[in-house]
Structure formats: structure tokens, C-alpha cells
Motif scaffolding. Structure first.
Motif, short mmCIF file in Angstrom:
data_model
loop_
_atom_site.label_atom_id
_atom_site.label_comp_id
_atom_site.label_asym_id
_atom_site.label_seq_id
_atom_site.Cartn_x
_atom_site.Cartn_y
_atom_site.Cartn_z
N GLY A 84 41.10 3.21 35.70
CA GLY A 84 39.79 3.70 36.09
C GLY A 84 39.75 5.21 35.95
O GLY A 84 40.16 5.77 34.93
N ASP A 85 39.25 5.89 36.97
CA ASP A 85 39.23 7.36 36.95
C ASP A 85 40.40 7.94 37.75
O ASP A 85 40.45 9.15 37.98
N GLU A 86 41.33 7.09 38.17
CA GLU A 86 42.43 7.54 39.02
C GLU A 86 43.63 7.99 38.21
O GLU A 86 44.75 7.55 38.45
N PHE A 87 43.41 8.84 37.24
CA PHE A 87 44.53 9.43 36.51
C PHE A 87 44.11 10.80 36.00
O PHE A 87 42.92 11.09 35.83
N ASP A 88 45.09 11.63 35.77
CA ASP A 88 44.87 13.01 35.33
C ASP A 88 44.71 13.01 33.81
O ASP A 88 45.65 12.70 33.08
N ALA A 89 43.51 13.37 33.34
CA ALA A 89 43.23 13.33 31.91
C ALA A 89 44.14 14.28 31.13
O ALA A 89 44.59 13.96 30.02
N SER A 90 44.44 15.46 31.70
CA SER A 90 45.30 16.41 31.00
C SER A 90 46.72 15.88 30.86
O SER A 90 47.36 16.06 29.82
N ARG A 91 47.21 15.20 31.90
CA ARG A 91 48.54 14.61 31.81
C ARG A 91 48.57 13.48 30.79
O ARG A 91 49.57 13.28 30.10
N ALA A 92 47.45 12.74 30.70
CA ALA A 92 47.39 11.68 29.71
C ALA A 92 47.44 12.26 28.29
O ALA A 92 48.14 11.72 27.41
N ASP A 93 46.72 13.36 28.06
CA ASP A 93 46.80 14.03 26.76
C ASP A 93 48.25 14.44 26.46
O ASP A 93 48.73 14.31 25.33
N TRP A 94 48.91 15.00 27.48
CA TRP A 94 50.29 15.47 27.31
C TRP A 94 51.24 14.33 26.96
O TRP A 94 52.02 14.42 26.01
N VAL A 95 51.16 13.22 27.72
CA VAL A 95 52.07 12.09 27.47
C VAL A 95 51.80 11.50 26.09
O VAL A 95 52.73 11.14 25.36
N ALA A 96 50.53 11.41 25.72
CA ALA A 96 50.19 10.88 24.40
C ALA A 96 50.70 11.81 23.30
O ALA A 96 51.18 11.35 22.25
#
Length: 338
Positions: A240-252
């Protein structure tokens, strides 16, 4: 003996900081930062040299040495109102420095030496609470050393003079709310680590369908973009919205480098397909993309050399910035650990 205001300011600032070992940074306009690890006595012996460097246009910085444990946290870019609010509250600073007219830095002291991740989260918390610069909120950020001039061009006055960096206070005492700060930081770290592990595991699973960069074709960029959009769609379904978008960009980004994509591939796909990036980052989109892709690239290289993330986390941004500077000047090359 003639009174030396620089010597007095430096002596008092170091007394307030209270470190056994420091790093002094001398930033050259064209050569970047020159770092020296010195004790307090060594800094005093080097004052004449530091004055000459400052006179020729260099800025002079100081921080606790990264080679030893520390309990100091820098809060950067505070206005007078924010500083006053900090000083009357439970997180009052051990040292405050006026870096330019109406602009301040504060060194907040904890009760004991803390690990880099705790110091980093305390810095972020204080930056949020008091309106400090979030980009300076890490465990080992340089602050200005009082007694020298601030050589940034925007601070030069009509008479071509640079303002002196002034020592505002130096009581040296730990914050009365230091224990609370550590407790807040540890709770955030535990929560974020749990989320990061979940997001990273999800990205790892989705990376199985990531097109291999070793067989690039004219369609590869389109396939990578499709994968990135699909990844974000699956993250939204999972978290859902319960994650940090910037961290997701970083991990990806780390996953893409691991699969063989280069910096431009990764930067382009984040810039063009990270959902809501314009509203999230505003005018700083280019800087955000460069930092995110650059840090992921450096971490991928260091990890392949056996590095542990906790040992290099605070160095990734500066290394990525150096890499970006090299690219702009046409110099490339992988980072190698000593």
C-alpha cells in the motif's frame, strides 16, 4: 603575546566538542575536500597553515574522527528562531556556531558514544524537529570550524569581504534529553530495518524477471522501464502506501546494477518512471536521481569487494558526489577500497 581571535575560537570550539580525535576538512574550489585526522594539539599546530588555506579561498571544517566512536550530532542550517527553540528544550547543544549572518550549526552531545546508525537517525530526527538541512543529517557530517571565514560566494558583502564563522556557545554539556533521543532513534531503526528487509525481499523476487543487461538490444530500455513500472505496481499491492518510496528506488537501483545495468540506464529509469517523483522531489529531481543511482552504484562495487553496509553507509553520498563530478569532467573509473 598578541591576541589571536582564530586561536581562541578554535580552542573553545574543540573544548566544547570534547573529542580525542578530529577530522579537519579543507575544501578547495577546484580540488574538493582535503581531509586530515588530527588531535586537538595537532590542529592548534596547524593553525597558520589553515589560515593561509582559508585566505586563498578554502573553507575550513571539523568533525569527530570517523575512525573512533563519537557522541556528537550535527544539526545544520538553523535560523535564529530554530536555534533558540533548540537551546531552551531538552536537546540543547554543546556547541553552536554562526556560519554566516543569521545561520547556525549546532553540535548536540549524547551521554555516551553511539554507533553510526544511531547517530544518523538522531541527526535526522533533530533536522526534522528544528528545520535543519536534511541533506546534512548523517552520522559524520562536517561542520564549520570557528575563527575562519565562510568563503561561499553568496556571503561576500559589497566590500568583497567574507563573513567570519563565529563561535556562539561552547558549554560542552550533553543534552538533558540525550537518552530520549537514543530511544527514539533505536525505535525508528528497528522499524525501518524491518520494512527495508521486506521491501528488499520483494524487489529480489521481482528482479528474477529483470531483463539481463548483458544482452542489450534496442528494446532493452523499454523492457527495463516496463519492469520498473511493474515493480512499483507490485509494491503498491504488497505494501500500500506503507513504504518509503526513496528506499524503494534505492533497493531497485542496487538490483539493476547487480544485473549489469550502467549508471545512465539506472538514472534514466528512475527519473522517468519512479511514481510521483516530481511531486516528491520538486526542483531537486536531478540531484535526487544522481544521488540515488550514484550511491547504489558505489554500494554495488563496494559490496562485491566484501564491504559491510554499516561501515560505508555514511561515505556513499560523498563518494557518489565525487563520481558525479568525475563524470562531468569526463573522468570515469570504479571505486576501489584501500
Amino acid at each position: 603575546m598578541q591576541y589571536d581571535p582564530t586561536r581562541t575560537a578554535v580552542t573553545r570550539q574543540l573544548k566544547g566538542m570534547g573529542c580525542g580525535l578530529y577530522e579537519v576538512g579543507v575544501r578547495h574550489v577546484d580540488r574538493g575536500m582535503l581531509n586530515r585526522e588530527w588531535g586537538g594539539a595537532d590542529i592548534m599546530k596547524a593553525l597558520d597553515w589553515l589560515k593561509r588555506e582559508n585566505f586563498t579561498g578554502c573553507d575550513i571544517y571539523v568533525r569527530p574522527a570517523r575512525s573512533v566512536s563519537s557522541r556528537l550530532i550535527l544539526v545544520d542550517d538553523l535560523n535564529m528562531g530554530a536555534l533558540a527553540r533548540l537551546q531552551v528544550g531538552p536537546y540543547h547543544a554543546a556547541v553552536t556556531v554562526q556560519t554566516s549572518p543569521s545561520n547556525y550549526q549546532a553540535w548536540v552531545k549524547l551521554d555516551d558514544d553511539m554507533s553510526a546508525d544511531v547517530r544518523r537517525e538522531v541527526a535526522r530526527h533533530l533536522a526534522r524537529e528544528y528545520g535543519g538541512d536534511p541533506n546534512s543529517a548523517d552520522s559524520a557530517h562536517y561542520g564549520r570550524l570557528a575563527g575562519f571565514t565562510n568563503r561561499k560566494p553568496e556571503h561576500i558583502d559589497a566590500a568583497s569581504r567574507s563573513p567570519f564563522v563565529l563561535l556562539d556557545s561552547y558549554n560542552g554539556r550533553p543534552a538533558s534529553g540525550a537518552a530520549e533521543l537514543v530511544q527514539i532513534a533505536r525505535a525508528v531503526i528497528e522499524r525501518e530495518q524491518k520494512q527495508i528487509r521486506s521491501v528488499a525481499a520483494h524487489v529480489q523476487m521481482e528482479a528474477r524477471s529483470l531483463p539481463q543487461a548483458t544482452t542489450k538490444t534496442p528494446q532493452t530500455a523499454q523492457e527495463l522501464a516496463a519492469w520498473y513500472r511493474s515493480l512499483w505496481h507490485s509494491l503498491k499491492i504488497q505494501f500500500g502506501d506503507e513504504f518509503d518510496a526513496s528506499r524503494a528506488d534505492w533497493v531497485a537501483a542496487v538490483a539493476m546494477f547487480r544485473t549489469g545495468y550502467d549508471f545512465q540506464d539506472v538514472a534514466d529509469v528512475i527519473a522517468q518512471h519512479s511514481p510521483g517523483i516530481d511531486s516528491r522531489k520538486g526542483a531537486a529531481v536531478t540531484d535526487y536521481v544522481t544521488r540515488t543511482a550514484g550511491k547504489a552504484e558505489i554500494w554495488h562495487e563496494l559490496k562485491s569487494q566484501g564491504a559491510n553496509y554499516v561501515d560505508v553507509a555514511d561515505a556513499l553520498l560523498s563518494l557518489a558526489q565525487d563520481r558525479a563530478d568525475n563524470r562531468r569532467m569526463g573522468r570515469n573509473g570504479r571505486f576501489e577500497r584501500e
